[in-house]
Design an enzyme around this catalytic site. Structure first.
Site, short mmCIF file in Angstrom:
data_model
loop_
_atom_site.label_atom_id
_atom_site.label_comp_id
_atom_site.label_asym_id
_atom_site.label_seq_id
_atom_site.Cartn_x
_atom_site.Cartn_y
_atom_site.Cartn_z
N ASN A 26 13.23 17.45 -5.88
CA ASN A 26 11.88 17.76 -5.42
C ASN A 26 11.22 16.43 -5.03
O ASN A 26 10.78 15.67 -5.89
CB ASN A 26 11.14 18.45 -6.59
CG ASN A 26 9.78 18.98 -6.19
OD1 ASN A 26 9.21 18.54 -5.19
ND2 ASN A 26 9.27 19.92 -6.95
N ARG A 41 13.52 20.98 -2.37
CA ARG A 41 12.24 21.47 -1.88
C ARG A 41 12.02 20.76 -0.54
O ARG A 41 11.99 19.54 -0.48
CB ARG A 41 11.12 21.11 -2.85
CG ARG A 41 9.75 21.33 -2.27
CD ARG A 41 8.68 21.14 -3.33
NE ARG A 41 7.37 21.16 -2.73
CZ ARG A 41 6.52 20.14 -2.73
NH1 ARG A 41 6.86 19.01 -3.34
NH2 ARG A 41 5.35 20.24 -2.17
N HIS A 74 2.57 25.10 -0.46
CA HIS A 74 2.68 25.52 -1.88
C HIS A 74 3.36 26.88 -2.01
O HIS A 74 3.17 27.58 -3.02
CB HIS A 74 1.29 25.63 -2.56
CG HIS A 74 0.58 24.34 -2.79
ND1 HIS A 74 -0.79 24.22 -2.69
CD2 HIS A 74 1.04 23.11 -3.12
CE1 HIS A 74 -1.14 22.97 -2.95
NE2 HIS A 74 -0.04 22.27 -3.21
N ARG A 93 -8.41 15.10 -1.07
CA ARG A 93 -8.53 15.68 0.29
C ARG A 93 -9.81 16.49 0.41
O ARG A 93 -10.22 17.17 -0.53
CB ARG A 93 -7.33 16.61 0.56
CG ARG A 93 -6.08 15.86 0.92
CD ARG A 93 -4.90 16.83 1.07
NE ARG A 93 -3.90 16.53 0.07
CZ ARG A 93 -2.91 17.35 -0.27
NH1 ARG A 93 -2.78 18.52 0.32
NH2 ARG A 93 -2.04 17.00 -1.18
N GLU A 121 8.07 25.13 -10.05
CA GLU A 121 8.65 25.03 -8.71
C GLU A 121 10.15 24.72 -8.76
O GLU A 121 10.92 25.29 -8.00
CB GLU A 121 7.92 23.96 -7.91
CG GLU A 121 6.54 24.42 -7.46
CD GLU A 121 5.71 23.30 -6.84
OE1 GLU A 121 5.59 22.24 -7.49
OE2 GLU A 121 5.19 23.49 -5.74
#
Ligand code: ADP
Length: 406
Positions: free
Chosen positions: A7, A98, A187, A248, A391
């Site tokens: 990942n 990923r 996501h 962000r 994940e």
């Protein structure tokens, strides 16, 4: 089956090795046999490496290495030294990666071959911080383990690939859409995993549920999920759209950008830096991107930290409202990732906006660090769940399914 998961972040790399019995996938994430983290953020040019095994062996080291060299170093700890968990590389059955951007081509996980690698490379223009790292990871594995071990790409965009055109298309000149400017959403691995896990916790069939998943980490996004598919999401062409995040901005009036570029001569790179790295919780509070530090500052009476928190909640509620409208109703609201899993205050504040729906949380359950639990009151019209996102385990599951299916 032994599954190695990679990942890759822009300046970090997480890896883990799972072992899954051949008779089927367990319902819950098993403890990985081995986990490794590489971090390039603290010491320029140097990789900080941390390895730990299920048996409790640990290793910490720092080496001067780029991604390929660091991956080779980390892989070596799988079959040698104190953290050894396998005797030779060929014991690894499959490697799952990923991959942040799969564009419109990849709507599900795929075995990696030359065309897949070329597509990931082509999509670098859409994910400049991530797809190069993903490609380097794939190539580092080829170099170290050879071409015999199958590699699988699990895309963060894939789960959102079926979003209807009205939600996916921006109201801009159509020729831009034809150039690939559309909502992709991100996501996806986390949203999909949390939806499936929530259905399991509720003892319901995912196909019968209308869900909103709130992934609130450093990056934040929501997904509206019906029949197990994402039908709307807050992130868009890039992960900059939507909710307020750690650093962000989330959605802002594009006129602000035009104004700043025209009146103050901001360059593209400056705008990129300000909106991606100097905005959000950090930009408003002037303190930190970390919700824990915002909470501390609020407790000390800091008004800008309070404003940052209030904007975060306001935008979270507005966006939940938008997802609600896309779904036309709601069976469960799901919180996940660093803030979603750990901040009782954010969950309480977000839910307070929806009591008119008959959505009520149990204050006691909410404050007791719930993991994979329903925190709604017994009589709430909507279930509210906290799900620990996994994940890496979701990537391992995809690898298992792809190989078993094949
Ligand atoms: P990423 O998006 O990088 O995977 P995470 O999902 O781990 O990140 O989320 C990291 C963020 O989670 C931190 O920046 C912090 O704001 C938040 N967080 C972690 N623990 C807590 C906590 N106990 N209370 C509030 N926020 C927390």
């Amino acid at each position: 089956m032994k599954i190695l998961v990679l990942n890759a972040g822009s300046s970090s790399q997480k890896s883990c090795l799972y072992e899954i019995a051949d008779d089927g996938l367990p319902n819950q994430s098993p403890l990985p046999l081995w986990e490794a983290k590489v971090d390039w953020t603290h010491h320029s040019g140097f990789a900080e490496i941390e390895v730990q095994t299920a048996k409790g062996e640990t290793l910490q080291t720092e080496i001067s290495a780029d991604r390929a060299a660091a991956i080779a170093h980390v892989l070596d700890t799988l079959w040698s030294g104190s953290t050894q968990v396998i005797t030779q590389p060929s014991e690894i059955d499959v490697v799952g990666h990923r991959v942040v951007h799969g564009g419109q081509e990849y709507q599900q996980s795929v075995l990696i071959d030359k065309p897949v690698k070329e597509a990931i490379a082509r999509l670098i223009s859409l994910a400049p911080a991530h797809n190069p790292a993903n490609l380097e990871g794939i190539e580092a594995i080829e170099k170290t383990l050879g071409n015999r071990i199958p590699q699988v790409a699990v895309f963060d965009t894939a789960f959102h690939a079926q979003i209807p055109a009205a939600a996916a298309t921006y109201p801009i000149p159509y020729k831009w859409f034809e150039q690939g400017i559309r909502r992709y959403g991100f996501h996806g691995i986390s949203h999909q995993y949390c939806a499936g896990r929530a259905a399991h916790v509720l003892g319901r069939d995912l196909k019968d549920l209308r869900l909103i998943t709130c992934h609130l980490g450093n990056g934040c996004s929501l997904a509206a999920i019906r029949d197990g598919h994402s039908i709307d999401t807050t992130m868009g062409f890039t992960p900059l759209e939507g909710l307020m995040m750690g650093t962000r901005s989330g959605s802002v009036d594009p006129g602000i950008l035009i104004h700043l570029m025209r009146q103050e001569g901001y360059t593209v790179d400056q705008m990129d830096q300000m909106l991606n790295k100097e905005s959000g919780l950090k930009g408003v509070s002037g303190i930190s991107a970390d919700m824990r530090q915002i909470d501390q500052a609020i407790a000390q009476g800091n008004t800008r930290a309070q404003l940052a928190f209030d904007i975060y909640v306001h935008r979270l509620r507005s966006s939940i409202g938008a997802m609600l409208a896309s779904l036309g109703g709601l069976d469960a609201l799901i919180f996940t990732a660093g803030v979603g899993e750990n901040s009782a205050a954010i969950r309480a504040a977000a839910c307070e906006g929806f009591t008119f729906l008959g959505l009520n949380i149990d204050a006691e359950k909410n404050t007791h660090s719930p993991v994979d639990q329903d925190i709604a009151t017994v009589d709430s019209a909507v279930r509210v769940l906290v799900i620990h996102t996994e994940e890496d385990w979701a990537i391992a599951q995809q690898c298992w399914q792809l190989l078993k299916g094949a």
